[in-house]
Design a protein around this motif. Sequence first.
Motif, short mmCIF file in Angstrom:
data_model
loop_
_atom_site.label_atom_id
_atom_site.label_comp_id
_atom_site.label_asym_id
_atom_site.label_seq_id
_atom_site.Cartn_x
_atom_site.Cartn_y
_atom_site.Cartn_z
N ARG A 1 0.69 -1.06 0.03
CA ARG A 1 -0.22 -0.05 0.11
C ARG A 1 0.85 1.09 -0.12
O ARG A 1 0.56 2.27 -0.81
N ARG A 2 1.72 1.21 0.76
CA ARG A 2 2.81 2.30 0.91
C ARG A 2 3.57 2.77 -0.55
O ARG A 2 3.47 3.90 -0.66
N VAL A 3 4.21 2.07 -1.12
CA VAL A 3 4.58 2.20 -2.44
C VAL A 3 3.71 2.85 -3.31
O VAL A 3 4.02 3.73 -4.12
N THR A 4 2.49 2.25 -3.45
CA THR A 4 1.40 2.86 -4.35
C THR A 4 1.12 4.22 -3.87
O THR A 4 0.98 5.04 -5.04
N LEU A 5 0.95 4.49 -2.70
CA LEU A 5 0.45 5.95 -2.38
C LEU A 5 1.75 6.85 -2.75
O LEU A 5 1.49 7.89 -3.39
N LEU A 6 3.09 6.41 -2.57
CA LEU A 6 4.13 7.37 -2.96
C LEU A 6 4.14 7.56 -4.39
O LEU A 6 4.44 8.60 -4.95
N ALA A 7 3.89 6.35 -5.30
CA ALA A 7 3.96 6.45 -6.79
C ALA A 7 2.55 7.41 -7.35
O ALA A 7 2.91 7.84 -8.34
N LEU B 1 -0.18 24.07 -8.02
CA LEU B 1 -0.41 22.58 -8.11
C LEU B 1 0.81 21.67 -8.57
O LEU B 1 0.62 20.51 -8.07
N ILE B 2 1.89 22.18 -8.88
CA ILE B 2 3.13 21.34 -8.90
C ILE B 2 3.65 21.17 -7.58
O ILE B 2 4.17 20.10 -7.27
N ALA B 3 3.68 21.89 -6.72
CA ALA B 3 4.04 22.00 -5.19
C ALA B 3 3.48 21.02 -4.55
O ALA B 3 4.29 20.31 -3.48
N LEU B 4 2.06 20.71 -4.53
CA LEU B 4 1.46 19.90 -3.81
C LEU B 4 1.83 18.38 -3.65
O LEU B 4 1.95 17.96 -2.57
N PRO B 5 2.00 17.94 -4.79
CA PRO B 5 2.31 16.32 -4.78
C PRO B 5 3.60 16.39 -4.45
O PRO B 5 4.01 14.83 -3.84
N ILE B 6 4.65 17.15 -4.55
CA ILE B 6 5.99 16.98 -4.02
C ILE B 6 5.82 16.93 -2.37
O ILE B 6 6.40 16.20 -1.83
N CYS B 7 4.94 17.79 -1.99
CA CYS B 7 4.88 17.89 -0.38
C CYS B 7 4.21 16.60 0.02
O CYS B 7 4.43 16.18 1.13
N TYR B 8 3.23 16.22 -0.83
CA TYR B 8 2.32 14.80 -0.52
C TYR B 8 3.50 13.77 -0.20
O TYR B 8 3.48 12.76 0.38
N LEU C 1 6.81 13.82 0.17
CA LEU C 1 7.66 14.03 1.27
C LEU C 1 6.69 13.37 2.58
O LEU C 1 7.55 13.01 3.55
N ALA C 2 5.70 13.93 2.59
CA ALA C 2 4.84 13.53 3.94
C ALA C 2 4.63 12.27 3.94
O ALA C 2 4.52 11.83 5.37
N CYS C 3 4.38 11.48 3.02
CA CYS C 3 4.14 10.04 3.13
C CYS C 3 5.32 9.14 3.12
O CYS C 3 5.19 7.90 3.03
#
Length: 465
Positions: A58-64, A150-157, A159-161
């Motif tokens: 699950r973790r790898v999928t969320l990061l990908a 909108l580019i910054a958000l997935p990068i933060c996501y 790193l957070a996960c």
Amino acid sequence: MTTSTAYFWTAPILPKFHSNETRIRISNSEISWVVAMISPGMVTGSLAASGVSDKFGRRVTLLASALPFIIGTAFVLHATKPWLLYIGRFLWGLGSGMITTVTSVYLSEIADKEIRGTLTAGTRFMFSFGALLMLAIGSFVSYQVLSYFLIALPICYFLACWRIPETPYYLLKEGKVDTAKKELMRLSGNKNEKMIEEKLSQMRSDVRKEMQRSSSAKELLTGKQYRKAVIVTAGLRFTQLFAGSIPIQQYMGRIIQQSNCGLRVSTALVIFGAVRFVVGFISPMIVDKVGRRPLLIYTYLGSCVMLAMVGAYFFLQQVIGIDDESTNPFRFVVFVGIVISIVISSIGFDTLIFIIPSEIFPLNVRSVAMTVLNIFSAFVTFIVVKGYQPMEDWTGLYGIFWLYAVMAFIGAIFTYFIVPETKGKSLREIQIELQGNIYDQPDDLLKSRDEAEINENTELKEITR
């Protein structure tokens, strides 16, 4: 939050298209495709997530899932033609499909039954926070500035996960008992070895039992033991989507323009986003205190009333032909009705629709079930969103809102007769209620294996294979 900004991007952007504030020249038909293209992406993302989450976790999928958002935003940022927006929105849908498929599974597998609903509702709170950001910022900045945001958000996501743990259920399914025990202790914060061993033993028993069964989509759709769960989730998702919250929110800016409510679009969107955000605080607090069934029924009915009222206003405006001056006392009906409707749905069925499916499917088909459900949802969402503009051209806005009201009412009836209560029940208790005696049948099949003196890690790995 990243998923939410992708969904709500159209609310502040569509008025900019209609006012020619961007370098893209686009027709109403092309706009409907831009809005709807997120749905085919979700189908693809859901299919990808199913295989990746079962093979790599699950973790790898969320990061990908962060990657499609970054690439999609690059297309949106540099778009000069509508087809570039189609690609960008498709990629946003791809990332959203991966996130929504795995997030519910992940939370249901790491959370105790007492807080499972609250945690899942918490993701809806962050969804509301993302909506607030998009609606508050989108109306006051240019198209380009919003795209950079909108580019910054997935990068933060991403790193957070990065440091989130894998779920104990998945680790047990892979035969990694020691690692599962370590993560279970980390998640529960409990250092009592005896309690952890008891909980782990029960989880291992459930995993062995459920992994004896097939996990294919065919088994999910034809297996007698899954029939009720499939009917419940499909019925809830169908009525939830046809109750209109997604197209209403995506076309919110344009609806405000057409309603002549006296509010500027930017002001209306900020108020809407703020109210939705505040409601995000309420839902996690009540979802584990109030039963799922009553909350579903009452929110479906409340939303039905509000949507019917908005439809009546547009009927008076577009059919009866009441002019602006005579409708002044009622001109806020549209905005108030929509806001209250979204508040009600956010507290109830729009949140619960993400909690209940993750609770009522067993481990062996949970990932497959969420994938199938998301694909089904994406097709229905595509129909609802893409059909919004043709429906408006055919019946006017009143026809759209009355259709949504009728579907919300059907949702309440469906819940009353079909949907079970899952509040305060463990995943095992829910399966016993749904499947009856069928759930415990695999125990007989396992007796001979349990009697053999083999290593537990090897046993679980062999069962998985």
